[in-house]
Design an enzyme around this catalytic site. Sequence first.
Site, short mmCIF file in Angstrom:
data_model
loop_
_atom_site.label_atom_id
_atom_site.label_comp_id
_atom_site.label_asym_id
_atom_site.label_seq_id
_atom_site.Cartn_x
_atom_site.Cartn_y
_atom_site.Cartn_z
CD GLU A 117 -97.23 -35.10 -12.02
OE1 GLU A 117 -96.79 -34.34 -12.91
OE2 GLU A 117 -98.16 -35.89 -12.21
CD GLU A 121 -99.97 -30.58 -12.95
OE1 GLU A 121 -100.61 -30.19 -11.95
OE2 GLU A 121 -98.91 -31.24 -12.88
#
Length: 687
Positions: free
Chosen positions: A105, A125
């Site tokens: 990210e 995730e």
Amino acid sequence: MSEVVKVSARDGVAVVEVCNPPVNALSQAVRQGLVDAMARVASDDGIQAAILIGAGRTFPAGADIREFDAPAQEPHLPDVCNAIENCPKPVVACLHGTALGGGYEIALAAHARLATPGTRVGLPEIGLGVMPGAGGTQRLPRLVAVEDALSMILSGAPVDAAKTREKGYVDGIVEGDLASAGITFAKSLVGKPLKPVGARRERFSDGFGYQAAVDAARREAGEDASRARRAIIDCIEAAPLLPFDQGLALERDHFLELRETVEAKALRHVFLATRLAVKPRPDLPEPANVSQVAIFGGGLMGSGITVSCLDAGFSVIVIEQPEALERTRARVGGIYDRAVERGRLSPQMRDERLSRLSVDAEKSAIASADLILEAVPDDRDLKAQLFRDIAAHAKPGAILATNTSYLDVDDLAETSGRPQDFVGLHFFSPAHVQQAMEVVVGRETSALTEATAFAFGNAIKKKPVRSENAEGFIGNRVLTAYRRAADYLLEDGASPSEIDAAMRAFGFKMGPYQVLDMAGLDISWARRKRLGEATAEGTRYVRIGDAMCEAGRFGQKTAKGYYRYEEGSRTPLTDPEATAIIDRERAAKGVTPREISSEEIQRTCLIAMMNEGGKLLDESVAERAGDIDILMILGLGFPREKGGPMKAAELAGLLGQLRDLETWSKEDVFWTPSKALKNAVKNGSQF
Ligand code: T1G
């Protein structure tokens, strides 16, 4: 200057290097260091651009999972990403290793991304019960096709950046020095208009196609999709519809909610507990080298263990009876043929593995083996004689290992005459699939043997967990407690199908009676008789399983057990004959059957497993509660998203509920609270 984020300058380009081994996790200190570094890049007139890079083995591999159970600390990861994206000078992320989760990210927030060959990028995730929480669902669909963004985030699977270079996960692949290439690329962006990823919309030009992909993903996820899965799809759907900052806010809200769910707490417990469990004790020496493995027994377990060893690169010699040699080779070959048919293995890889396999009927063939393991039937005298023979042929220092499920490891060690070289390596069936493995340390097992057993277990991609030598070790001890609790419920009034349905609803793939019918009721019957459980003082003994066996009902292998099975079918069907046996045994005990809810079934079984785990801690058979959790998940089907019996009980608030428990019936042996349980209940703490 931050200890974990070092900033240097080369040719007017800031080199912002994360130095937080082992995987450059984005701890609070790293996040602060990155924010400070971006501020310095923006304000220093001597700097025209910046690169982000990771020291050691990888670019940051994600947020620091160890921080998740504490309140989130500033700067939050979205703040870091925004600082990178809003930097007025070009920032190029230079990736190697595994740029995952928050690590990827921050790379997505950069103005460009370069990677070395072999780099993997991903947003895993969902495997932790959460979702990207720092812009992944908003930036990735701006860089790659929405189908690829949905696939990466919903599967959690990383991709090889070089092999997918045309998809846009990165902007370029660097064969040479990564930092130098990054600096050159960053300088090439100086003076050109910057296009922050958040401002890009070219990937949204086909609104209908985008929405169609989202709708397809929602359909595939299904009505009972998890919260995380639904939230991911919602956020990716919102990316083209909402202003960028609102999309980020929506994502962050979902992430913070998910982070607090039981599932997320359970899954991060499993992540960290697994890594703790497989570590050998710190005081152990360097392991001995193992390259050739000898395995006695080419049956189901022996061939499964053989495949695990061949997969890991070991040479394996399997010792079997002469008439079983070809069957053994065929069984191992069959496992590999199926892997090739399913595309998991190339024919060349299969052939290479099989080239390291030999089979022999002579015990003398083990003379050069570094580790000798037996996987013959669990009969004490058979194994004892085998180890006497093995000891006569094994070279000095070779590790001698038994795969016994419940025999006394010290007794077998004694018969080998080399107890210091002896250890239990208890695999779970099917051995080439199940990762759980108990390293059972005998009284005289040497530190070197224990260290080598752990190294071997990790080398064959198992999760070795240490157990002292005790009846049932760890996994089967907890499993026995689970089954005992189920039997109490069965005798008290619940039916096999009610109990199985309740435990499937809890998350097990199969309930205890389905498993018993599949495994064979006679096996546990023999164990109960061996241990004389029926006559043990002070414990409640349920005879229903014995009565089933006395009626010749051994499960699927006799087409009837707790259920009945149509010819050629494994579908469990309620059987009036089984019901009659259960009713008769209840009557014999003077039990008036009562209605038992699914919730009570789940709670009783969970308490039984958790309390038995507490006893294993009391007796120091298991080192940590997490070890018990990992074994039950990886070896005996406990649902991963519940975290294992110890963590599940804690997360279900059972420790608090048990505090109110007035009496512990002396009959229900598993209600005798373990010291570990009493301490946890008293302190309101976890185990
Ligand atoms: N946080 C803290 N420690 C970590 C860690 C992490 N993310 N990843 C690994 N470690 C530790 C691990 O505990 C072990 O420690 C050591 O590193 C080696 O790990 C906001 C919310 C990177 C592929 O899910 O998949 O970012 O035992 O044994 O087999 O959107 O670790 O040595 O003390 O596994 O070579 C997302 C998790 C987090 C990646 C390396 N990231 N890690 O595998 O080594 S959530 C992940 C892995 C997130 C943001 C969200 C693997 C690996 P110790 P290892 P490995």
